[in-house]
Design a protein around this motif. Structure first.
Motif, mmCIF file in Angstrom:
data_model
loop_
_atom_site.group_PDB
_atom_site.id
_atom_site.type_symbol
_atom_site.label_atom_id
_atom_site.label_comp_id
_atom_site.label_asym_id
_atom_site.label_seq_id
_atom_site.Cartn_x
_atom_site.Cartn_y
_atom_site.Cartn_z
ATOM 1 N N TYR A 164 -4.317 -5.092 -7.380
ATOM 2 C CA TYR A 164 -5.010 -6.071 -6.539
ATOM 3 C C TYR A 164 -3.984 -7.132 -6.167
ATOM 4 C CZ TYR A 164 -9.274 -3.916 -8.271
ATOM 5 O OH TYR A 164 -10.248 -3.015 -8.581
ATOM 6 N N ILE B 195 -5.208 -2.899 -3.200
ATOM 7 C CA ILE B 195 -6.197 -3.688 -2.468
ATOM 8 C C ILE B 195 -5.600 -5.054 -2.135
ATOM 9 C CG2 ILE B 195 -8.551 -4.589 -2.427
ATOM 10 C CD1 ILE B 195 -8.388 -1.541 -2.735
ATOM 11 N N GLY C 13 -12.531 -1.680 -3.649
ATOM 12 C CA GLY C 13 -11.695 -0.724 -4.361
ATOM 13 C C GLY C 13 -12.423 0.571 -4.646
#
Length: 407
Positions: free
Chosen positions: A144, A186, A276
């Motif tokens: 992330y 992401i 995600g």
């Protein structure tokens, strides 16, 4: 939520400090007591239900995975870490350049999740060797990417830093993800990336283009998540207003008509996590955040909720739009269109196709240009044609007309 907001709209006019009582059944069952009265928060006035997270989907793809969060000590990054920690990852890696934030979330997670295999590392996404060595050693399954400079006015004054950190930091992290076989990546993006009028927004639009380009060229599934302003995040408008009210005013609003989309930090993180789960590669996920909110209304409501009368006891001062600011933000370009997901509050935007090799070549050239510390705006516009900005002469003229010293 709508009913609560309507009631609060009436009650806040009394000048009393307001508190919210827990549900009557919670009181009867002994789950809570009168001592659980809480202050009314500005979130109570948003007037919409919070976006719900489909936990099973999230748990399925995070459980037993090695997860890395860049910018893991920030407002969004730290909340990501909190929620991920509850879904039994095999290992959680927090990567942040700012040691104090990283230390705070480390100590918190050690208390709340003592069983968690937690790795906290200091470093910058701008450092190619550092980001490569971390990803090579720990081999995360999911990244992330929340590390970024985000303050619009500050980036207007230091535009090359926005490119070095946001654009090149994303490029280097994404490239390392491809090299070492990360499964999902992401990106945290922003509504300011749509028709950007400031360098921060333009830099995030380029970040979106980077991850879409890498998605075409690798087996890693890249996706971006685009949302609006986050209530209570570092540097956001609500903590600033609260400080100004505590100091006796004035509360400073840029423009009486300025509006923004708002969401809470848990909502923002739930969107990122759910994106995600949905990501197959190349998507830009967008949250339906309801109606936008007038910043002036937020200021007036917060003053009333604090027990004061706006304009009488606490002054509201209009200070003018800051450099690069719009009166309103957009979440989607018209040409992007959108499709639904399993969650009716989350949509997928579809930007126009682009040549990934051309985009990544332009990004590398932009990075080299940023190192020279020259005016970067034209070079940014060459990558993002919809980016609009004031020239050096226009900025000087505006400063002169405002009676300020441009230099």
């Amino acid at each position: 939520r709508q009913k609560i907001r309507d009631i609060l709209d009436i009650c806040k006019k009394t000048g009393c400090e307001l508190r919210i009582l827990p549900g009557v059944y919670q009181l009867i069952n002994g789950d809570v007591s009168i001592s659980n009265l809480r202050r009314v928060n500005i979130e109570d006035l948003l007037g919409r239900e919070p976006v719900e997270l489909l936990l099973n989907n999230v748990m399925a793809y995070v459980k037993d995975k090695v997860v890395m969060v860049t910018g893991g000590g920030g407002s969004i990054g730290s909340e990501l870490c909190r929620q991920i920690a509850g879904y039994s990852p095999r290992q959680l890696i927090i990567f942040d350049v700012y040691e104090n934030n990283a230390y705070d979330i480390q100590q918190e997670l050690k208390k709340t999740h003592p069983e968690l295999d937690l790795v906290v590392l200091i470093g910058s996404v701008r450092n190619t060797a550092r980001i490569n060595s971390v990803i090579a050693e720990h081999r995360p399954d999911i990244i992330y990417h929340a590390a970024a400079h985000k303050h619009v006015p500050l980036m207007e004054d230091s535009p090359n830093e926005a490119i070095k950190n946001n654009v090149m930091g994303t490029y280097k992290t994404a490239e390392a993800a491809c090299r070492y076989g990360v499964k999902k990546f992401i990106l945290i993006s922003t509504d300011k990336a749509v028709r950007p009028t400031n360098i921060m927004g333009a830099s995030k639009r380029i970040c979106e283009m980077i991850i879409q380009s890498f998605n075409e060229l690798s087996s890693t599934e890249f996706a971006a998540v685009r949302f609006g302003n986050v209530l209570g995040s570092n540097g956001s408008v609500i903590p600033l207003f609260k400080k100004q009210i505590e100091a006796g005013g004035p509360v400073e609003v840029t423009h009486p008509d300025i509006i923004r989309y708002f969401m809470t930090i848990p909502e923002a993180v739930s969107l990122v996590l759910q994106a995600g789960a949905y990501a197959k590669g190349g998507e830009i996920f967008i949250l339906d955040m309801g109606a936008p909110v007038k910043i002036l209304d937020l200021a007036e409501n917060l003053i009333r909720l604090s027990g004061y009368v706006p304009y009488e006891e606490i002054e509201i001062k209009f200070i003018g739009l800051r450099p690069g600011e719009k009166l309103f933000e957009e979440l989607l370009l018209n040409e992007e269109g959108k499709t639904k997901t399993a969650n009716d509050r989350i949509f997928i935007g579809h930007p126009d196709p682009m040549d990934p090799l051309v985009i990544l070549k332009k990004v590398r050239e932009l990075g080299e240009e940023a190192k020279l510390e020259r005016d970067i705006h034209e070079a940014v516009k060459a990558v993002v044609p919809e980016y609009t900005y004031k020239t050096q002469g226009e900025r000087e003229a505006a400063a002169f007309c405002d009676g300020g010293d441009f230099y």
